[in-house]
Design a protein around this motif. Structure first.
Motif, short mmCIF file in Angstrom:
data_model
loop_
_atom_site.label_atom_id
_atom_site.label_comp_id
_atom_site.label_asym_id
_atom_site.label_seq_id
_atom_site.Cartn_x
_atom_site.Cartn_y
_atom_site.Cartn_z
N ARG A 111 0.85 -1.19 0.00
CA ARG A 111 0.00 0.00 0.00
C ARG A 111 0.88 1.24 0.00
O ARG A 111 2.10 1.17 0.27
CB ARG A 111 -0.89 0.02 1.24
N ALA A 112 0.27 2.38 -0.33
CA ALA A 112 0.99 3.65 -0.22
C ALA A 112 1.22 3.96 1.25
O ALA A 112 0.37 3.68 2.09
CB ALA A 112 0.19 4.76 -0.89
N LYS A 161 0.57 9.74 4.86
CA LYS A 161 1.29 10.81 5.55
C LYS A 161 1.96 10.32 6.84
O LYS A 161 3.16 10.54 7.05
CB LYS A 161 0.33 11.96 5.88
N GLU A 162 1.21 9.62 7.72
CA GLU A 162 1.76 9.23 9.02
C GLU A 162 2.92 8.25 8.89
O GLU A 162 4.00 8.47 9.44
CB GLU A 162 0.67 8.60 9.89
N ILE A 163 2.73 7.15 8.15
CA ILE A 163 3.78 6.15 8.02
C ILE A 163 4.94 6.68 7.19
O ILE A 163 6.10 6.36 7.43
CB ILE A 163 3.22 4.84 7.42
N GLY A 164 4.62 7.52 6.19
CA GLY A 164 5.69 8.15 5.41
C GLY A 164 6.63 8.95 6.29
O GLY A 164 7.85 8.90 6.14
N GLU A 165 6.05 9.71 7.24
CA GLU A 165 6.89 10.49 8.15
C GLU A 165 7.70 9.57 9.06
O GLU A 165 8.86 9.86 9.38
CB GLU A 165 6.01 11.42 8.98
N LYS A 166 7.10 8.44 9.50
CA LYS A 166 7.82 7.52 10.38
C LYS A 166 9.02 6.90 9.68
O LYS A 166 10.07 6.67 10.30
CB LYS A 166 6.88 6.40 10.85
N LEU A 167 8.88 6.61 8.38
CA LEU A 167 9.95 5.95 7.63
C LEU A 167 10.78 6.93 6.80
O LEU A 167 11.67 6.51 6.05
CB LEU A 167 9.35 4.88 6.71
N GLU A 195 5.41 3.16 -1.84
CA GLU A 195 4.77 1.93 -1.39
C GLU A 195 5.52 1.28 -0.23
O GLU A 195 6.76 1.31 -0.17
CB GLU A 195 4.68 0.93 -2.55
N VAL A 196 4.76 0.69 0.69
CA VAL A 196 5.30 -0.05 1.83
C VAL A 196 4.56 -1.37 1.95
O VAL A 196 3.42 -1.50 1.50
CB VAL A 196 5.17 0.74 3.15
N TRP A 197 5.23 -2.35 2.55
CA TRP A 197 4.56 -3.58 2.95
C TRP A 197 4.06 -3.41 4.38
O TRP A 197 4.79 -2.93 5.25
CB TRP A 197 5.51 -4.77 2.89
N HIS A 198 2.81 -3.81 4.61
CA HIS A 198 2.20 -3.69 5.93
C HIS A 198 1.89 -5.09 6.45
O HIS A 198 1.22 -5.88 5.78
CB HIS A 198 0.92 -2.87 5.85
N TYR A 213 5.79 -1.94 9.19
CA TYR A 213 5.84 -1.35 7.86
C TYR A 213 7.27 -1.38 7.35
O TYR A 213 8.21 -1.05 8.08
CB TYR A 213 5.33 0.09 7.87
N TYR A 214 7.45 -1.78 6.06
CA TYR A 214 8.77 -1.88 5.44
C TYR A 214 8.72 -1.21 4.07
O TYR A 214 7.77 -1.45 3.30
CB TYR A 214 9.17 -3.35 5.24
N PRO A 215 9.73 -0.40 3.73
CA PRO A 215 9.77 0.18 2.37
C PRO A 215 9.77 -0.93 1.33
O PRO A 215 10.60 -1.84 1.38
CB PRO A 215 11.08 0.97 2.36
#
Length: 263
Positions: free
Chosen positions: A121-122, A125-131, A138-141, A159-161
């Protein structure tokens, strides 16, 4: 202090559990049956059972019943295993490195139950800032529960890039290989550093159900960032996880140096 009827019922049930009258995994009599036996009301029985659940003696499973928990010891997070270093500003001051040692019991990850297959998934905003990546990347959840002796200890969202995990998952794969193991075996990436942040709060309804605890029982929430070094010794942020712990089943131990004027 005078004991209430709730105290009396809770003590009777706890004693039965300790003496083996109710065995681990056994379903207790219904609230109605216990109320009739102990000559009290169902709300009193329910309150006593909630206390037993908060002490991790029973699990209250909606629409199923109340079950005796399998005995487990606390998982210790913070004693003599891998060293983690937490550094960074606190307020307007820069702290010295804080050493955090983490040691999980040998059985601490006896079983991982995934709530759903890993999804691509994309980041948002929140997970993008964390990583530290863009929200459109895209990240794997991965989402699941860690279970020990049939008792859920913690729930997690990791979450993993996706750029680091090309080839990790193929359509139709049933086995879920841990991403950290896949990165080690296929990319030569080995964990190098972690940072953790703890917060105490009340659980959501979904978390309480997954951990089999009451909504009134506090949980510990941990934000965890993991870095790994590739074959060129470059350090890469490879994972962000939000982990929610059943607080009563964990204890945390932290070691850090004190300066002469501290304390």
């Amino acid at each position: 202090m005078t004991k209430t009827k709730i105290d009396e019922v809770k003590e009777i049930l706890a004693r039965r559990i300790e003496e083996g009258a109710y065995a681990p995994g056994q379903r207790l009599p219904s609230e109605r049956e216990l109320a009739e036996e102990m000559k009290t009301s169902r709300p009193t029985i329910r309150a006593a059972l909630l206390r037993l659940q908060s002490e991790n003696k029973v699990d209250i499973v909606p629409r199923s019943g109340v079950y005796v928990r399998f005995s487990t010891t606390k998982v210790t997070v913070g004693s003599a295993s891998s060293l983690l270093f937490l550094t960074g500003p606190v307020g307007n001051q820069q702290t010295e490195s804080m050493q955090v040692r983490e040691n999980r019991e040998p059985y601490a990850y006896a079983f991982t139950r995934y709530s759903e297959p890993p999804t691509l998934r994309a980041a948002g905003k929140e997970i993008g800032e964390k990583l530290n990546i863009g929200p459109e990347v895209e990240v794997w959840h991965c989402r699941g529960v860690h279970v020990v002796s049939q008792v859920p200890f913690r729930v997690f969202d990791s979450y993993y890039p996706a750029s680091l995990l090309k080839g990790w998952r193929k359509e139709g794969d049933e086995e879920i290989i841990p991403a950290s193991r896949w990165l080690r075996d296929n990319k030569g990436m080995r964990p190098s550093r972690a940072v953790e942040r703890l917060n105490v709060r009340m659980p959501t309804a979904e978390e309480a159900a997954a951990l089999r605890i009451a909504r009134s029982q506090p949980v510990l929430e941990m934000d965890r960032w993991m870095w790994a070094k590739d074959s060129k010794k470059k350090e890469i942020l490879c994972e962000y996880s939000r982990i929610v712990f059943n607080a009563s089943l964990h204890q945390f131990v932290y070691e850090y140096p004190l300066r002469e004027f501290d304390g």
